[in-house]
Design an enzyme around this catalytic site. Structure first.
Site, PDB file in Angstrom:
ATOM      1  N   SER A  86      -1.615  -8.220   2.354  1.00 23.97           N
ATOM      2  CA  SER A  86      -0.352  -8.259   1.693  1.00 23.97           C
ATOM      3  C   SER A  86       0.705  -7.240   1.962  1.00 23.97           C
ATOM      4  O   SER A  86       0.544  -6.081   2.334  1.00 23.97           O
ATOM      5  CB  SER A  86      -0.515  -8.432   0.103  1.00 23.97           C
ATOM      6  OG  SER A  86      -0.960  -7.328  -0.215  1.00 23.97           O
ATOM      7  N   LYS A  87       1.952  -7.762   1.530  1.00 22.26           N
ATOM      8  CA  LYS A  87       3.270  -6.940   1.768  1.00 22.26           C
ATOM      9  C   LYS A  87       3.117  -5.606   1.270  1.00 22.26           C
ATOM     10  O   LYS A  87       3.897  -4.621   1.957  1.00 22.26           O
ATOM     11  CB  LYS A  87       4.625  -7.685   1.014  1.00 22.26           C
ATOM     12  CG  LYS A  87       5.890  -7.671   1.835  1.00 22.26           C
ATOM     13  CD  LYS A  87       6.829  -8.344   0.870  1.00 22.26           C
ATOM     14  CE  LYS A  87       6.703  -9.717   0.886  1.00 22.26           C
ATOM     15  NZ  LYS A  87       7.953 -10.464   0.590  1.00 22.26           N
ATOM     16  N   ARG A  88       2.682  -5.529  -0.101  1.00 20.69           N
ATOM     17  CA  ARG A  88       2.617  -3.988  -0.727  1.00 20.69           C
ATOM     18  C   ARG A  88       2.028  -2.762   0.181  1.00 20.69           C
ATOM     19  O   ARG A  88       2.360  -1.528   0.027  1.00 20.69           O
ATOM     20  CB  ARG A  88       1.750  -4.250  -1.808  1.00 20.69           C
ATOM     21  CG  ARG A  88       2.549  -4.979  -2.982  1.00 20.69           C
ATOM     22  CD  ARG A  88       1.886  -4.467  -4.286  1.00 20.69           C
ATOM     23  NE  ARG A  88       2.499  -3.220  -4.703  1.00 20.69           N
ATOM     24  CZ  ARG A  88       3.675  -3.419  -5.684  1.00 20.69           C
ATOM     25  NH1 ARG A  88       3.998  -4.427  -6.375  1.00 20.69           N
ATOM     26  NH2 ARG A  88       4.037  -2.349  -5.889  1.00 20.69           N
ATOM     27  N   HIS A  89       1.272  -3.274   1.141  1.00 19.58           N
ATOM     28  CA  HIS A  89       0.626  -2.389   1.954  1.00 19.58           C
ATOM     29  C   HIS A  89       1.103  -1.842   3.523  1.00 19.58           C
ATOM     30  O   HIS A  89       0.733  -1.180   3.956  1.00 19.58           O
ATOM     31  CB  HIS A  89      -0.933  -2.578   1.962  1.00 19.58           C
ATOM     32  CG  HIS A  89      -1.527  -2.709   0.648  1.00 19.58           C
ATOM     33  ND1 HIS A  89      -1.552  -3.578  -0.205  1.00 19.58           N
ATOM     34  CD2 HIS A  89      -2.624  -1.782   0.330  1.00 19.58           C
ATOM     35  CE1 HIS A  89      -2.207  -3.399  -1.140  1.00 19.58           C
ATOM     36  NE2 HIS A  89      -3.027  -2.427  -0.680  1.00 19.58           N
TER      37      HIS A  89
END
Length: 479
Positions: free
Chosen positions: A256-259
């Site tokens: 996901s985007k957060r990583h």
RNA sequence: GCACCGUUCGUCUAGCGGUUAGGACCCCGCCCUUUCACGGCGGUAACACGGGUUCGAGUCCCGUACGGUGUACCA
């Protein structure tokens, strides 16, 4: 029967790297078998529609080399390929299920459903639609149902899942999967706004579009039994299913985007070559069974097989991707790369540089960087007239080097770049006069001429910079 | 919670009953190079655990643990 697969994104945003891989696997599988790849847009959720998302996703797919035989952008004889243009079809099919008793009407409100789930949670049982306690065709009876319908009451159509039997199917990646009917929820097929859910639309379309193999991400595994049941309810033969493993963050959760970057457009922006990205991503979950790891998309097509797809999720390794991009950068045609680098160069304000010089610079420096655009930074002393500012301490120590200053002064008049040997000879001549070994001067000389302590072979670098600019730099240092 | 799926070096993976458990990325050392990098050579590092089955198990079976996904009128 010819193989037909589909990639069915929903137009809710950019193309995720995981979606690219799923699309790629579909493409590779179909092309390997001489089949067709269909693009279908699943836009049954009106609330999540994003303008332009479809075009963006197609563009990214094409950038990566994944093309379609049928789809909204290319047409085909099984269209339309956008689900919002097929609504009548879903309604008709839902009606057919109602008629044969495999689906039923339900009238519960969102609040009633929330309350039901709260009760179930409190009782410690799995949240599932309670067919015997809620307001639906079973509990209300046909007459009351008909009356409610006639009154225009908000309603949905749910799948009547058989409670007492097992649902089984064979997954091409995972083998046999068995789920008890009582574990499967009475899935909503048609929402109260008349739009189908994914489950209905997906099954209807896959059947009508003659899809033979459904290759999708592992997250769909738990809802596949519902789909199998739907095929049964319609009296259709289900396609083959293959659930491919997920791409994971470093903590093994769904990527996901957060990583980090997850959109294909992010990778493109960062300078990844499509060939490298495709090659890397293909290897996340599949391998040819040999130790080879460099493949063009054509070679992948030749080699790809579902039975060599790994079952477990793959942590996305940005470093290995970077390495692979560097490998592709070294092997690519320098002239082609030069054309790509030119706009970057002018964007950074460098004067016009001819293509041959750019290509030669790329050839000289490419094995020291991971991305093409890095060469614009790394080679600033070739592309630009002015050098990056020198660290004050470094400059002081350079100026304190009497032999160096003396040699530079001498070189202003005698620098010979006609050949590597001539260059070395001209340096040697002054070095001997200054009483030092020529070798000891190479590093400081590089410093003076490029303001860098590392780089490619000094003579080749200087030849690219050109005699005139070299002499100007020597003079400005020694003069 | 429940269901499903999974588990070989830090990461990607090979292995489909008998292997010194192989390769790649990363990391380290050496060589090449009066730089850096590339390249070459070498090294550190893994079968989650417990039971079976078997002459023999990373490979087959069953548990356990851990993890992931799903559990929506989202896909």
């Amino acid at each position: 029967m010819s193989v037909r697969v589909r990639f069915a994104p929903s137009p809710t945003g950019f193309l995720h790297i995981g979606s690219l891989r799923t699309a790629l696997y579909n493409y590779l599988f179909a092309k390997h078998h001489g089949g067709q790849v269909i693009l279908r847009i699943e836009d049954t959720d009106r609330t999540r529609f994003v303008q332009g998302a479809m075009e963006e996703q197609i563009a990214m797919l094409e950038w990566a080399g994944v093309t379609f035989d049928e789809g909204p952008h290319v047409g085909g004889s099984y269209g339309p390929y956008i689900q919002s243009e097929r609504f009548d079809l879903y309604r008709e099919h839902a009606q057919a299920l109602l008629a044969n008793g495999t689906a039923y009407y339900a009238f519960d409100t969102a609040e009633e459903l929330d309350a039901m789930r709260a009760r179930q949670q409190a009782a410690g049982i799995a949240p599932r639609y309670d067919r015997s306690a809620m307001r639906n065709q079973y509990t209300l009876g046909d007459q009351e149902t008909a009356r409610l319908l006639a009154d225009g009451a908000h309603h949905v159509i749910r799948l009547a899942v058989p409670l007492t039997r097992d649902v089984r199917y064979t997954d091409l990646v995972r083998g046999d999967v068995v789920v008890q009917g009582r574990e499967i929820d009475d899935q909503i097929l048609l929402k109260s706004d008349g739009f189908p859910t994914y489950h209905l639309a997906n099954v209807v379309d896959d059947h009508l579009m003659a899809i033979t193999h459904v290759i999708r991400a592992e997250e769909w595994l738990p809802s596949t039994p519902k789909h199998v049941l739907l095929y049964e309810a319609f009296g259709w033969t289900p396609p083959e299913f293959a659930h491919v493993p997920l791409l994971l963050n470093a903590d093994r959760s769904k990527m996901s985007k957060r990583h980090g970057d997850v959109m294909v457009s992010d990778f493109r922006k960062r300078g990844y070559m499509p060939e490298a990205l495709v090659n890397y991503v293909a290897l996340c979950g599949w391998n040819p069974g040999t130790t080879e790891e460099f493949f063009t998309i054509g070679e992948l097509t030749e080699r790809f097989a579902l039975d060599r797809v790994h079952k477990a999720g793959a942590v996305f390794d940005y470093r290995k991707l970077e390495w692979m991009n560097a490998e592709y950068l070294r092997k690519a045609d320098a002239a082609l790369l030069a054309e790509q680098l030119l706009p970057v160069l002018s964007e950074r304000g460098y004067p016009f540089i001819d293509l041959d010089t750019v290509a030669a610079t790329i050839t000289l420096l490419r094995e020291r960087v991971h991305f093409l655009a890095d060469i614009a930074d790394f080679g600033d002393y070739i592309f630009g007239d002015t050098l990056a500012a020198l660290d004050a301490d470094v400059e002081a120590s350079l100026r304190a080097n009497d032999a160096l200053v003396q040699v530079c002064k001498g070189l202003v008049g005698t620098l010979d770049l006609s050949s590597s040997e001539a260059f070395k000879a001209s340096v040697e001549q002054h070095a001997v006069a200054a009483g030092v070994k020529p070798g000891s001067l190479m590093k400081p000389l590089r410093m003076v001429l490029t303001h860098r302590d590392v780089g490619a072979d000094l003579y080749t670098t200087l030849a690219l910079i050109g005699k005139e600019r070299c002499i100007a730099r020597l003079a400005s240092f020694a003069g």
